[in-house]
Scaffold this motif. Structure first.
Motif, PDB file in Angstrom:
ATOM      1  N   ASN A   4     103.899   5.748 -29.924  1.00  0.00           N
ATOM      2  CA  ASN A   4     103.011   4.781 -30.553  1.00  0.00           C
ATOM      3  C   ASN A   4     103.799   3.772 -31.379  1.00  0.00           C
ATOM      4  OD1 ASN A   4     100.701   6.277 -29.622  1.00  0.00           O
ATOM      5  ND2 ASN A   4     100.992   7.688 -31.327  1.00  0.00           N
ATOM      6  N   SER A   5     103.309   2.537 -31.394  1.00  0.00           N
ATOM      7  CA  SER A   5     103.907   1.521 -32.255  1.00  0.00           C
ATOM      8  C   SER A   5     103.588   1.861 -33.705  1.00  0.00           C
ATOM      9  CB  SER A   5     103.365   0.131 -31.913  1.00  0.00           C
ATOM     10  OG  SER A   5     103.739  -0.238 -30.605  1.00  0.00           O
ATOM     11  N   LEU A   6     104.579   1.728 -34.566  1.00  0.00           N
ATOM     12  CA  LEU A   6     104.398   2.054 -35.975  1.00  0.00           C
ATOM     13  C   LEU A   6     104.162   0.770 -36.755  1.00  0.00           C
ATOM     14  CD1 LEU A   6     104.330   4.320 -38.040  1.00  0.00           C
ATOM     15  CD2 LEU A   6     106.795   4.060 -38.335  1.00  0.00           C
ATOM     16  N   GLY A   7     102.895   0.545 -37.118  1.00  0.00           N
ATOM     17  CA  GLY A   7     102.541  -0.654 -37.869  1.00  0.00           C
ATOM     18  C   GLY A   7     103.003  -1.908 -37.156  1.00  0.00           C
ATOM     19  N   GLU A   8     103.591  -2.836 -37.909  1.00  0.00           N
ATOM     20  CA  GLU A   8     104.072  -4.090 -37.352  1.00  0.00           C
ATOM     21  C   GLU A   8     105.570  -4.051 -37.044  1.00  0.00           C
ATOM     22  OE1 GLU A   8     102.830  -7.318 -39.852  1.00  0.00           O
ATOM     23  OE2 GLU A   8     100.736  -6.672 -39.864  1.00  0.00           O
ATOM     24  N   SER A   9     106.125  -2.843 -36.957  1.00  0.00           N
ATOM     25  CA  SER A   9     107.540  -2.692 -36.622  1.00  0.00           C
ATOM     26  C   SER A   9     107.704  -2.696 -35.108  1.00  0.00           C
ATOM     27  CB  SER A   9     108.075  -1.372 -37.182  1.00  0.00           C
ATOM     28  OG  SER A   9     107.631  -0.270 -36.394  1.00  0.00           O
ATOM     29  N   ASN A  10     108.952  -2.665 -34.659  1.00  0.00           N
ATOM     30  CA  ASN A  10     109.205  -2.497 -33.231  1.00  0.00           C
ATOM     31  C   ASN A  10     109.598  -1.060 -32.920  1.00  0.00           C
ATOM     32  OD1 ASN A  10     111.804  -2.270 -34.139  1.00  0.00           O
ATOM     33  ND2 ASN A  10     112.638  -3.973 -32.954  1.00  0.00           N
ATOM     34  N   LEU A  11     109.290  -0.149 -33.853  1.00  0.00           N
ATOM     35  CA  LEU A  11     109.551   1.272 -33.624  1.00  0.00           C
ATOM     36  C   LEU A  11     108.443   1.874 -32.758  1.00  0.00           C
ATOM     37  CD1 LEU A  11     110.551   2.409 -37.244  1.00  0.00           C
ATOM     38  CD2 LEU A  11     112.077   1.796 -35.359  1.00  0.00           C
ATOM     39  N   VAL A 201     105.200  -0.624 -43.169  1.00  0.00           N
ATOM     40  CA  VAL A 201     104.699  -0.390 -41.807  1.00  0.00           C
ATOM     41  C   VAL A 201     104.006   0.954 -41.665  1.00  0.00           C
ATOM     42  CG1 VAL A 201     106.504  -1.860 -40.832  1.00  0.00           C
ATOM     43  CG2 VAL A 201     106.884   0.615 -40.968  1.00  0.00           C
ATOM     44  N   SER A 202     104.128   1.821 -42.681  1.00  0.00           N
ATOM     45  CA  SER A 202     103.558   3.159 -42.534  1.00  0.00           C
ATOM     46  C   SER A 202     103.203   3.747 -43.886  1.00  0.00           C
ATOM     47  CB  SER A 202     104.561   4.091 -41.832  1.00  0.00           C
ATOM     48  OG  SER A 202     105.731   4.249 -42.622  1.00  0.00           O
ATOM     49  N   ILE A 203     102.362   4.778 -43.829  1.00  0.00           N
ATOM     50  CA  ILE A 203     102.031   5.568 -45.001  1.00  0.00           C
ATOM     51  C   ILE A 203     102.046   7.029 -44.571  1.00  0.00           C
ATOM     52  CG2 ILE A 203      99.558   5.206 -44.560  1.00  0.00           C
ATOM     53  CD1 ILE A 203      99.068   5.678 -47.547  1.00  0.00           C
ATOM     54  N   GLN A 204     102.710   7.872 -45.345  1.00  0.00           N
ATOM     55  CA  GLN A 204     102.781   9.303 -45.041  1.00  0.00           C
ATOM     56  C   GLN A 204     101.966  10.056 -46.082  1.00  0.00           C
ATOM     57  OE1 GLN A 204     106.049  12.916 -44.749  1.00  0.00           O
ATOM     58  NE2 GLN A 204     106.678  10.853 -44.120  1.00  0.00           N
ATOM     59  N   ASN A 205     100.795  10.501 -45.678  1.00  0.00           N
ATOM     60  CA  ASN A 205      99.890  11.236 -46.558  1.00  0.00           C
ATOM     61  C   ASN A 205      99.456  12.524 -45.886  1.00  0.00           C
ATOM     62  OD1 ASN A 205      99.993   8.915 -48.226  1.00  0.00           O
ATOM     63  ND2 ASN A 205      97.849   9.124 -48.794  1.00  0.00           N
ATOM     64  N   ALA A 206      98.990  13.476 -46.693  1.00  0.00           N
ATOM     65  CA  ALA A 206      98.446  14.712 -46.136  1.00  0.00           C
ATOM     66  C   ALA A 206      97.159  14.399 -45.381  1.00  0.00           C
ATOM     67  CB  ALA A 206      98.176  15.713 -47.252  1.00  0.00           C
ATOM     68  N   TYR A 207      97.002  15.047 -44.208  1.00  0.00           N
ATOM     69  CA  TYR A 207      95.761  14.901 -43.460  1.00  0.00           C
ATOM     70  C   TYR A 207      95.600  16.118 -42.559  1.00  0.00           C
ATOM     71  CZ  TYR A 207      91.925  13.008 -40.734  1.00  0.00           C
ATOM     72  OH  TYR A 207      90.701  12.826 -40.154  1.00  0.00           O
ATOM     73  N   ASN A 208      94.459  16.782 -42.682  1.00  0.00           N
ATOM     74  CA  ASN A 208      94.166  17.949 -41.849  1.00  0.00           C
ATOM     75  C   ASN A 208      92.679  18.261 -41.938  1.00  0.00           C
ATOM     76  OD1 ASN A 208      93.792  19.725 -44.262  1.00  0.00           O
ATOM     77  ND2 ASN A 208      96.004  19.394 -44.507  1.00  0.00           N
ATOM     78  N   VAL A 227      98.871  -0.537 -41.154  1.00  0.00           N
ATOM     79  CA  VAL A 227      99.833   0.421 -41.688  1.00  0.00           C
ATOM     80  C   VAL A 227      99.487   1.797 -41.101  1.00  0.00           C
ATOM     81  CG1 VAL A 227     100.661   1.570 -43.785  1.00  0.00           C
ATOM     82  CG2 VAL A 227     100.187  -0.884 -43.816  1.00  0.00           C
ATOM     83  N   GLY A 228     100.344   2.320 -40.233  1.00  0.00           N
ATOM     84  CA  GLY A 228     100.041   3.554 -39.528  1.00  0.00           C
ATOM     85  C   GLY A 228     100.241   4.794 -40.380  1.00  0.00           C
ATOM     86  N   LEU A 229      99.390   5.800 -40.154  1.00  0.00           N
ATOM     87  CA  LEU A 229      99.509   7.052 -40.883  1.00  0.00           C
ATOM     88  C   LEU A 229     100.477   8.002 -40.187  1.00  0.00           C
ATOM     89  CD1 LEU A 229      98.669   9.095 -43.075  1.00  0.00           C
ATOM     90  CD2 LEU A 229      96.797   9.816 -41.558  1.00  0.00           C
ATOM     91  N   LEU A 230     101.419   8.515 -40.956  1.00  0.00           N
ATOM     92  CA  LEU A 230     102.251   9.640 -40.550  1.00  0.00           C
ATOM     93  C   LEU A 230     101.648  10.849 -41.259  1.00  0.00           C
ATOM     94  CD1 LEU A 230     105.750   7.943 -40.967  1.00  0.00           C
ATOM     95  CD2 LEU A 230     104.281   8.022 -38.937  1.00  0.00           C
ATOM     96  N   ALA A 231     100.898  11.641 -40.530  1.00  0.00           N
ATOM     97  CA  ALA A 231     100.104  12.712 -41.140  1.00  0.00           C
ATOM     98  C   ALA A 231     100.966  13.939 -41.397  1.00  0.00           C
ATOM     99  CB  ALA A 231      98.938  13.069 -40.230  1.00  0.00           C
ATOM    100  N   TYR A 232     101.124  14.289 -42.672  1.00  0.00           N
ATOM    101  CA  TYR A 232     101.872  15.515 -42.962  1.00  0.00           C
ATOM    102  C   TYR A 232     100.913  16.645 -43.316  1.00  0.00           C
ATOM    103  CZ  TYR A 232     101.764  15.100 -48.190  1.00  0.00           C
ATOM    104  OH  TYR A 232     101.408  15.033 -49.515  1.00  0.00           O
ATOM    105  N   SER A 233     101.418  17.859 -43.226  1.00  0.00           N
ATOM    106  CA  SER A 233     100.645  19.075 -43.494  1.00  0.00           C
ATOM    107  C   SER A 233      99.435  19.195 -42.576  1.00  0.00           C
ATOM    108  CB  SER A 233     100.202  19.104 -44.962  1.00  0.00           C
ATOM    109  OG  SER A 233     100.286  20.395 -45.490  1.00  0.00           O
ATOM    110  N   PRO A 234      99.576  18.928 -41.268  1.00  0.00           N
ATOM    111  CA  PRO A 234      98.420  18.994 -40.364  1.00  0.00           C
ATOM    112  C   PRO A 234      97.863  20.405 -40.210  1.00  0.00           C
ATOM    113  CG  PRO A 234     100.443  18.803 -39.089  1.00  0.00           C
ATOM    114  CD  PRO A 234     100.819  18.591 -40.531  1.00  0.00           C
ATOM    115  N   SER A 303     101.735   9.233 -35.920  1.00  0.00           N
ATOM    116  CA  SER A 303     102.497  10.424 -35.551  1.00  0.00           C
ATOM    117  C   SER A 303     102.082  11.575 -36.454  1.00  0.00           C
ATOM    118  CB  SER A 303     104.004  10.168 -35.674  1.00  0.00           C
ATOM    119  OG  SER A 303     104.758  11.231 -35.122  1.00  0.00           O
ATOM    120  N   THR A 304     102.071  12.767 -35.891  1.00  0.00           N
ATOM    121  CA  THR A 304     101.712  13.980 -36.624  1.00  0.00           C
ATOM    122  C   THR A 304     102.992  14.737 -36.943  1.00  0.00           C
ATOM    123  OG1 THR A 304      99.596  14.138 -35.457  1.00  0.00           O
ATOM    124  CG2 THR A 304     100.402  16.123 -36.534  1.00  0.00           C
TER     125      THR A 304
END
Length: 345
Positions: A4-11, A201-208, A227-234, A303-304
């Motif tokens: 997946n594209s991460l926000g407005e980056s080319n990652l 380009v991203s935010i890493q927050n808990a999500y489950n 701004v894409g979510l990088l979900a931690y603690s799934p 990304s999870t």
């Protein structure tokens, strides 16, 4: 594996990201490298670390996770691996990190990135994240904003200027946030646009399944600012695997480290976990597969982030990409959520 594209980056990041917070505490360097090799072989191109890892943070282990990764990364084709790490913010004082001066200011950030690059044995980091806001915000299970806890903070514009210089210097490629709020997302984005500075380009927050706070205002901010979510603690510190429902769960972070993961020890968590486990059983899925597939299915998740202490756990977590939740499964999940909304925010 999807990318997946991460926000407005080319990652283009793999839909599963390998979290590394156990490296150096619960995992040896040999075990860490086995996990990294296996993840890469399964198509994972995204690795997440932090200067304060492993957890729980201690002076004796500070930076060990990045060191373990660096000993592996130096043998990899660098442009095939997306490496993310984090700089700690103010508020939680670790006296062994820069003598307790943990503001997100120029001196602290420049020293932090240089130290991380040295440990990672690389010239640059693909995604550099502010581990938690420099300003006061409720965090890590706190839910009530208290103005009395306001403290002196580095202006966000100044923070952005520091990261802009690091991007110009080639030390980082993109900037991300972590444990942030809707106000934080929009303010970082607005100031970047107004001042011609790099946009997050991203935010890493808990999500489950036990913590869906992101579904509301955070999701709107994520959508409107791209701004894409990088979900931690799934898996909610492993609670959603169901291993705490019956008997002895064995050696886990919760049993090893007192006062760790308190948000998942709140009332009604066990009832909610049992209800989700029943949904999984009804649809011939493991509780782990159900929980991970749910997070991966959300439109705002780029990304999870998974973490494991054994290869068997890692294999099961990655295999969850084979699971696509049907409308009937999602309906059953929502019925449980209506009964147990966010028992562990």
């Amino acid at each position: 594996m999807q990318y997946n594209s991460l926000g407005e980056s080319n990652l283009k990041v793999s839909e599963i990201c390998l979290g590394t917070m156990t490296f150096g505490q619960q995992n040896t360097i040999e075990e860490a490298h086995q996990q990294l090799d296996y993840a890469l072989d399964r198509g994972i191109n995204f690795i997440d670390a932090a200067e304060m890892y492993p957890v729980p943070p201690r002076a004796e282990t500070h930076g060990v996770t990045e060191t373990y990764i660096g000993e592996w990364l130096k043998y990899q084709q660098r442009d095939k691996v997306i490496v993310a790490t984090k700089v700690i913010g103010a508020g939680r004082r670790f006296k062994w990190v820069r003598e307790g001066v943990n503001k997100v200011d120029r001196n602290s950030v420049q020293q932090a990135i240089d130290d991380s690059l040295k440990r990672l044995q690389t010239d640059y980091v693909d995604l550099y994240q502010i581990h938690w806001p420099d300003r006061y915000v409720p965090q890590f299970g706190q839910t009530i904003f208290d103005p009395k806890q306001e403290r002196e903070t580095v202006p966000i514009a100044e923070q952005l200027e520091v990261f802009a210089d690091l991007i110009k210097a080639g030390k980082i490629r993109y900037l991300g946030l972590s444990n942030e709020t809707p106000w934080g997302i929009t303010t970082f984005s607005y100031l970047a646009q107004q001042l011609g500075l790099p946009k997050v380009v991203s935010i890493q927050n808990a999500y489950n399944l036990l913590n869906r706070v992101f579904d509301s205002a955070l999701a709107e901010a994520s959508y409107r600012e791209n701004v894409g979510l990088l979900a931690y603690s799934p898996l909610a510190f492993g609670f959603l695997s169901g291993k705490y429902l019956q008997g002895d769960p064995g050696t886990t972070r919760i049993t090893l480290f007192e006062q760790f993961g308190q948000r998942y020890l709140k009332p009604r968590v066990k009832e909610a976990v049992a209800a989700y486990a029943e949904v999984a059983k009804r649809h011939n899925l493991s509780p782990t597969a159900l929980a991970l597939a749910f997070v991966r299915s959300r439109w705002f998740v780029s990304s999870t982030i998974i973490g494991a202490t054994t290869l068997d756990q890692l294999r099961e977590n990655i295999d969850s990409i084979k699971v696509d939740l049907t409308p009937d499964i999602l309906k059953d999940i929502e019925e449980v959520y209506t009964q147990y909304p966010n028992p562990a925010p």
